[in-house]
Design a protein around this motif. Structure first.
Motif, short mmCIF file in Angstrom:
data_model
loop_
_atom_site.label_atom_id
_atom_site.label_comp_id
_atom_site.label_asym_id
_atom_site.label_seq_id
_atom_site.Cartn_x
_atom_site.Cartn_y
_atom_site.Cartn_z
N TRP A 78 12.45 22.78 -27.17
CA TRP A 78 11.27 22.94 -26.31
C TRP A 78 11.30 24.33 -25.68
N THR A 79 10.18 25.04 -25.76
CA THR A 79 10.11 26.40 -25.23
C THR A 79 8.95 26.50 -24.24
N LEU A 80 9.22 27.06 -23.07
CA LEU A 80 8.17 27.27 -22.08
C LEU A 80 7.25 28.40 -22.55
N VAL A 81 5.96 28.10 -22.67
CA VAL A 81 4.99 29.09 -23.14
C VAL A 81 4.34 29.81 -21.97
N THR A 82 3.87 29.05 -20.99
CA THR A 82 3.18 29.64 -19.84
C THR A 82 3.06 28.58 -18.75
N THR A 83 2.65 29.02 -17.57
CA THR A 83 2.44 28.12 -16.44
C THR A 83 1.07 28.37 -15.83
N LEU A 84 0.33 27.31 -15.62
CA LEU A 84 -0.98 27.39 -14.97
C LEU A 84 -0.83 26.91 -13.54
N VAL A 85 -1.24 27.74 -12.59
CA VAL A 85 -1.14 27.38 -11.17
C VAL A 85 -2.55 27.31 -10.58
N ARG A 86 -2.94 26.12 -10.18
CA ARG A 86 -4.23 25.89 -9.54
C ARG A 86 -4.01 24.92 -8.38
N GLU A 87 -4.45 25.28 -7.21
CA GLU A 87 -4.19 24.49 -6.01
C GLU A 87 -4.74 23.07 -6.15
N GLN A 88 -3.92 22.09 -5.76
CA GLN A 88 -4.30 20.68 -5.76
C GLN A 88 -4.87 20.23 -7.11
N SER A 89 -4.25 20.68 -8.18
CA SER A 89 -4.81 20.41 -9.49
C SER A 89 -3.71 20.42 -10.53
N TYR A 90 -3.89 19.63 -11.59
CA TYR A 90 -2.92 19.66 -12.69
C TYR A 90 -3.60 19.24 -13.99
N GLY A 91 -3.00 19.63 -15.10
CA GLY A 91 -3.59 19.40 -16.40
C GLY A 91 -3.65 17.93 -16.77
N LEU A 92 -4.84 17.45 -17.11
CA LEU A 92 -5.03 16.05 -17.47
C LEU A 92 -5.24 15.86 -18.98
N CYS A 93 -5.80 16.88 -19.61
CA CYS A 93 -6.09 16.80 -21.04
C CYS A 93 -6.05 18.21 -21.61
N MET A 94 -5.69 18.33 -22.88
CA MET A 94 -5.63 19.65 -23.51
C MET A 94 -6.10 19.53 -24.96
#
Length: 502
Positions: free
Chosen positions: A352-368
């Motif tokens: 497993w390799t970390l590609v990137t990080t998305l930072v958004r206040e009070q929010s997280y990824g639900l679908c991609m």
């Protein structure tokens, strides 16, 4: 098709070296002269990846003992692309590089290069790839590209008809992908059958959902893993009821025969996990067991019908958002404090390799979902407003995030069930099925049809249905690869004199 023959191997055999007759021991490196440009290439790398060089080194010809070989059959652009791909790169190619790479792949028989070309097929290059691949006899690439064009036929119709007639006929003979959906259902019994337990497809001609098949009585799609692999539907796990007792048997539906079969479930019972189909294998990622999130990952190899454990996720997670593009697997893992990590799983390294990080206040990824070389992450709105979906796009080539303009309300079309086909994204809920067109990192509403009309979690996916299964659409029967491409073009074929003696 072999790219060598007895006629091209007419030179003298190798000097006697005490080895097996007709075979040569490759040197460590080889100079390859392409249009006056000399490349120093690892000989073992060429022998392992190129049918042409493997045949040459085992031919008994004097060329297999030479330190430099002149290639006349390929251009420098294609040869350079091949070397980059064999070195592990995934280069984005312009039109000239695409033509050169296809020529190189066809003449030198390089499966890794063909695979890369298939991975980068998109609406911008598909017609060029299709025509060029058919011209040079790269049938696997030509067939894969024709399938892509068939899925986008409505958008590409005018340009497709500029191709030679036989190529157009072949595209039109193929069956396009259908948008499929199934809701969450617990197992039933013969006495109390639930006739809502169905797998459905969208009849796009008549703009309505129709039943393809009924789920097996003992199967569960509640908190199950659902995936498509090699045009077969797999359902793994799932729970019986609120007790969270896991269904241990896996189920597989083959649309070609309209039959269900069973197979063993994962070694570690799990529910609420992510199932991904990729290159002959199913990947069961994360999930829960006894209300506890898991980090374990298992792989089911279809060919030998067995499960094996892989490297764990970087952190325990259930219902992991995932996407595949260019033969790469990506997942979203929530870190907390508004941060969502995107990791890639590399099967060759079991890593497993970390590609990137998305930072958004009070929010997280639900679908991609993935489109071309971009990942689109749908997330909840501010203050956990799940009726509002916001979206960000990460481009894998530029390594840049872009905020996708607009807000997408679940009351119109739930983005948590998005599926990409060509340049379109399909979403649905009970009231409406919406098709979006992806244009320069923007999603524009293209059309709307009837909603799915079912309650509960909805799983969506793409499958190619036989003519009998989707007869109301008037779609023609698919042809086999070998029969479909016979005599497509009378263009150039492989030369039998691909090198010059030095």
């Amino acid at each position: 098709m072999k790219i060598y023959s007895d006629a091209m191997m007419e030179s003298s055999s190798c000097p006697d070296s005490g080895q097996e007759p007709g075979r040569c021991t490759p040197l460590d490196s080889l100079r390859v002269n392409v249009q006056g440009h000399v490349f120093e290439v690892d000989k073992a790398l060429l022998a392992h990846n190129c049918e042409y060089f493997r045949a040459l080194f085992q031919s008994g010809m004097r060329e297999c003992q030479q330190e430099e070989i002149h290639l006349r059959c390929v251009g420098i652009l294609g040869f350079l692309v091949m070397l980059r791909v064999l070195d592990g790169e995934r280069p984005v190619l312009d039109e000239d590089q695409i033509v050169g790479a296809i020529e190189c792949a066809a003449f030198l028989q390089v499966p890794a290069l063909v695979k890369h070309l298939i991975d980068i097929v998109n609406s911008d290059n598909c017609l060029l790839m299709y025509h060029t691949a058919a011209t040079y006899g790269a049938w696997e690439l030509s067939h894969s590209t024709a399938l892509f064009i068939r899925d986008m036929y409505a958008d590409l119709r005018e340009d497709v008809h500029a191709l030679p007639h036989k190529l157009v006929e072949y595209v039109e003979s193929l069956i396009p992908s259908s948008y499929m959906a199934v809701c969450s259902h617990s197992p039933s019994t013969e006495l109390l059958q639930d006739f809502q337990r169905t797998v459905c497809y969208l009849d796009e001609d008549n703009k309505e959902w129709k039943v393809l098949t009924h789920l097996p009585i003992s199967s569960s799609t509640t908190m199950a893993g659902v995936a498509v692999l090699d045009n077969k539907l797999y359902i793994v796990g799932g729970v019986h009821d609120v007790s969270k007792k896991v269904v241990e048997t896996g189920f597989c539906y083959n649309p070609a025969s309209d039959t269900w079969s069973t197979f063993c479930g994962p070694q570690q019972l799990r529910y609420n996990f992510t199932l991904i189909g990729h290159e002959g294998c199913l990947y069961a990622i994360g999930g829960e067991q006894e209300l506890k999130a898991m980090s374990s990952v298992e792989r089911y190899t279809v060919s030998n019908r067995s499960w094996s454990f892989l490297s764990h996720l970087p952190s325990p997670a259930a219902s992991v958002a995932s996407a595949k593009t260019m033969s790469r697997i990506f997942v979203c893992l929530w870190k907390g404090k508004g941060a969502t990590d995107i990791h890639e799983y590399v099967p060759e390294k079991d890593q497993w390799t970390l590609v990137t990080t998305l930072v958004r206040e009070q929010s997280y990824g639900l679908c991609m979902v993935a489109h071309k070389d971009s990942l689109y992450v749908m997330r909840n709105g501010p203050c956990n407003d799940f009726l509002l979906c916001l979206m960000d796009c990460y481009n894998l080539s530029s390594c840049q995030w872009t905020k996708v303009p607009g807000q997408y309300l679940n009351s119109k079309g739930s983005l948590l069930t998005a599926v990409v086909r060509g340049d379109s994204v399909f979403t649905l809920n009970r009231k409406v099925t919406t098709e979006y067109s992806i244009e320069d990192y923007k999603w524009r509403t293209k059309c709307e049809t009837a909603g799915f009309g079912r309650i509960g979690t909805i799983y969506t996916f793409l499958m190619r249905l036989p003519k009998t299964a989707a007869s109301t659409t008037g779609r023609p029967q698919d042809h086999t690869l070998a029969r479909g491409f016979e005599g497509l073009l009378d263009g150039p074929r492989l030369s039998v004199q691909c090198f010059d003696n030095v």
